[in-house]
Design an enzyme around this catalytic site. Structure first.
Site, PDB file in Angstrom:
ATOM      1  CG  PHE A 131      -2.018   0.951   1.234  1.00  0.00           C
ATOM      2  CD1 PHE A 131      -3.208   0.643   0.597  1.00  0.00           C
ATOM      3  CD2 PHE A 131      -1.905   2.179   1.869  1.00  0.00           C
ATOM      4  CE1 PHE A 131      -4.267   1.538   0.588  1.00  0.00           C
ATOM      5  CE2 PHE A 131      -2.966   3.091   1.865  1.00  0.00           C
ATOM      6  CZ  PHE A 131      -4.146   2.766   1.220  1.00  0.00           C
ATOM      7  CG  ASP A 202      -0.958  -2.226   6.895  1.00  0.00           C
ATOM      8  OD1 ASP A 202      -2.073  -2.490   7.396  1.00  0.00           O
ATOM      9  OD2 ASP A 202      -0.696  -1.138   6.347  1.00  0.00           O
ATOM     10  CE1 TYR A 227      -9.918   3.687   6.207  1.00  0.00           C
ATOM     11  CE2 TYR A 227      -8.837   4.706   8.084  1.00  0.00           C
ATOM     12  CZ  TYR A 227      -8.813   4.321   6.752  1.00  0.00           C
ATOM     13  OH  TYR A 227      -7.713   4.573   5.986  1.00  0.00           O
ATOM     14  CE  LYS A 228      -8.609   0.526   4.618  1.00  0.00           C
ATOM     15  NZ  LYS A 228      -7.162   0.451   4.452  1.00  0.00           N
ATOM     16  NE  ARG A 376     -10.563  -1.877  -3.174  1.00  0.00           N
ATOM     17  CZ  ARG A 376      -9.939  -1.285  -2.147  1.00  0.00           C
ATOM     18  NH1 ARG A 376      -8.785  -1.758  -1.712  1.00  0.00           N
ATOM     19  NH2 ARG A 376     -10.446  -0.215  -1.573  1.00  0.00           N
TER      20      ARG A 376
HETATM   21  C1  LIG Z   1      -6.411   1.538   4.522  1.00  0.00           C
HETATM   22  C2  LIG Z   1      -4.982   1.249   4.668  1.00  0.00           C
HETATM   23  C3  LIG Z   1      -4.154   2.096   5.383  1.00  0.00           C
HETATM   24  C4  LIG Z   1      -4.730   3.365   5.961  1.00  0.00           C
HETATM   25  O1  LIG Z   1      -3.832   4.146   6.609  1.00  0.00           O
HETATM   26  P1  LIG Z   1      -4.314   5.433   7.435  1.00  0.00           P
HETATM   27  O2  LIG Z   1      -3.057   6.107   7.749  1.00  0.00           O
HETATM   28  O3  LIG Z   1      -5.024   4.944   8.662  1.00  0.00           O
HETATM   29  O4  LIG Z   1      -5.213   6.210   6.552  1.00  0.00           O
HETATM   30  C5  LIG Z   1      -2.827   1.747   5.527  1.00  0.00           C
HETATM   31  N1  LIG Z   1      -2.337   0.617   4.997  1.00  0.00           N
HETATM   32  C6  LIG Z   1      -3.120  -0.239   4.292  1.00  0.00           C
HETATM   33  C7  LIG Z   1      -2.553  -1.498   3.735  1.00  0.00           C
HETATM   34  C8  LIG Z   1      -4.466   0.063   4.099  1.00  0.00           C
HETATM   35  O5  LIG Z   1      -5.244  -0.755   3.403  1.00  0.00           O
END
Ligand SMILES: *Cc1c(COP(=O)(O)O)cnc(C)c1O
Length: 417
Positions: A131, A202, A227-228, A376
């Site tokens: 990511f 992560d 938040y997911k 997705r």
């Molecule tokens: C959604 C997501 C994030 C989000 O990071 P924030 O800093 O909390 O916005 C980070 N890493 C991955 C792999 C994600 O899917």
């Protein structure tokens, strides 16, 4: 799971919903009428309990007790309580998890601490597929201390070869945000430890979605998103995990008063709180934490194994349905075909993916688009019905058969995709 296919008729899908022991869980969530929500992997919907909780928090606690609520309503311990529930979802001890800040900020803290725990090493290794924010955070750390650390980014297939004795930290995302492909915890913990490095996971697309047992997998540290699949609300606080074995050496680089051993001593010198408590930096966001608490508890009460089993079934049905009903329209599966090897999301390639997704959203089927060409779809089964999968396939087939997506209004790119 072998041979799971989409029912031929909507009536058959409704039959499956009637027999589903998880069907009642949908009542726990606010889902607008007429929407098929396949984006819970990006932003989970609010549980009803959150609405009540926030209302009471505003009126009785903040409005009623004012500052006394830090003690009288336990605000000061809220993040620790949430951390304990998250710990149960990821197979670790409550004292190994902290809830604070965002994934990005927590990752910075863990990477900086991890680099210090391997003073003779100078490489953070990750994969190109990771990511972007994870890569940016590591780039920023390397930029801050260029003589100390460098970032090595390789394609996934070259990871094993790139994992050598220069590596301080192997940083991976468990479930790939594009394809949903899932890494093997055991394989990479073992590989990183064999060369003397640490592994940081992560879990943003894993926590609340798939059973995770970090202790069994011998993971060193991890971060994850609120938040997911944990339904904590837009921008919810994130979590961080540090294995007990590292607590003595672990030193967070951000020294804030809330991570102090005794914040209300108001002393001049920083003394870190023990263990993961030092990951707190500033004052915790109580409104956001209250929402996260409701989201996390809703998932934990349903039970992660039951959720995962249904998610696998729904995603199998969706793939089978799309391949049967949209044949010849150029949709190509981008996710692993084996459900054991992907998280709870399914992606398809299509060169017109953006416009197709906008056309789907216009019909009330909400997924998302990820550049360059991915549609997705997330399957968060606490509130999804078999009939929703049937409706989503039906809508997609209708859009493809009629070229409904091929309109200028569906090509206008929004800031958030
Ligand atoms: C959604 C997501 C994030 C989000 O990071 P924030 O800093 O909390 O916005 C980070 N890493 C991955 C792999 C994600 O899917």
């Amino acid at each position: 799971m072998i041979g799971v296919t989409l029912p031929e008729t909507r009536a058959q899908a409704l039959e499956l919903d009637r027999a589903d022991p998880l069907a009642g869980c949908r009542e726990d969530f606010v889902i607008p009428e007429g929407v098929v929500y396949l984006d819970g992997n990006s932003l989970g919907p609010p549980p009803h309990s959150t609405l009540d909780r926030i209302r009471r928090l505003m009126a009785d606690e903040w409005g009623g007790e004012l500052i006394r609520s830090w003690t009288s309503r336990g605000w000061i311990d809220m993040s620790t309580q949430i951390a304990a529930t998250i710990a149960s979802l990821i197979g670790v001890r409550p004292s190994e998890v902290a809830v604070a800040d965002s994934v990005s900020v927590n990752l910075f803290k863990l990477l900086a601490a991890g680099v210090r725990m391997r003073p003779d090493r100078h490489v953070i290794l990750t994969e190109e597929e990771n990511f972007p924010t994870d890569q940016y955070i590591a780039q920023g750390l390397a930029d801050l201390m260029p003589e100390r650390i460098s970032l090595r980014v390789v394609p996934r297939r070259e990871l094993a070869a790139a994992l050598d004795e220069d590596v301080a930290i192997l940083m991976l995302t468990h479930v790939d945000f594009r394809s949903g492909a899932m890494h093997d915890f055991f394989r990479w913990s073992e590989a990183a430890h064999r060369v003397g490095g640490l592994v940081i996971w992560d879990l943003s697309h894993s926590a609340g979605a798939v059973p995770v047992n970090l202790a069994e997998a011998d993971a060193d540290m991890a971060v994850g998103c609120g938040y997911k699949y944990l339904n904590g609300g837009p921008g919810a606080p994130a979590f961080a995990y540090v294995a007990r074995a590292h607590h003595d050496q672990f030193r967070s680089p951000l020294w804030g008063w809330m991570g102090h051993a005794d914040p209300f001593e108001f002393g001049p010198e920083y003394r870190p709180a023990p263990g993961v408590a030092s990951l707190s930096v500033g004052t915790p966001p109580i409104l956001s934490l209250a929402a996260l608490q409701c989201g996390v508890e809703t998932v934990a009460e349903i039970g992660i194994r039951r959720l995962r089993a249904k998610a696998m079934e729904l995603s199998e049905m969706f793939i089978a349905g799309v391949e049967r009903e949209c044949r010849g329209h150029g949709l190509e599966l981008a996710s692993p075909r084996n459900p054991e090897r992907r998280g709870n999301q399914v992606s398809f390639h299509h060169s017109e993916g953006y416009a197709i997704m906008q056309a789907l959203i216009a019909r009330g089927v909400i997924g998302d688009f990820r550049a360059p060409d991915l549609l997705r779809f997330g399957f968060a089964p606490a509130y999804l019905r078999y009939a929703d999968v049937w409706d989503a396939v039906d809508a997609l087939a209708g859009i493809m058969d009629s070229n409904e997506w091929d309109q200028p209004r569906f090509r206008v790119r929004a800031k958030v995709t």
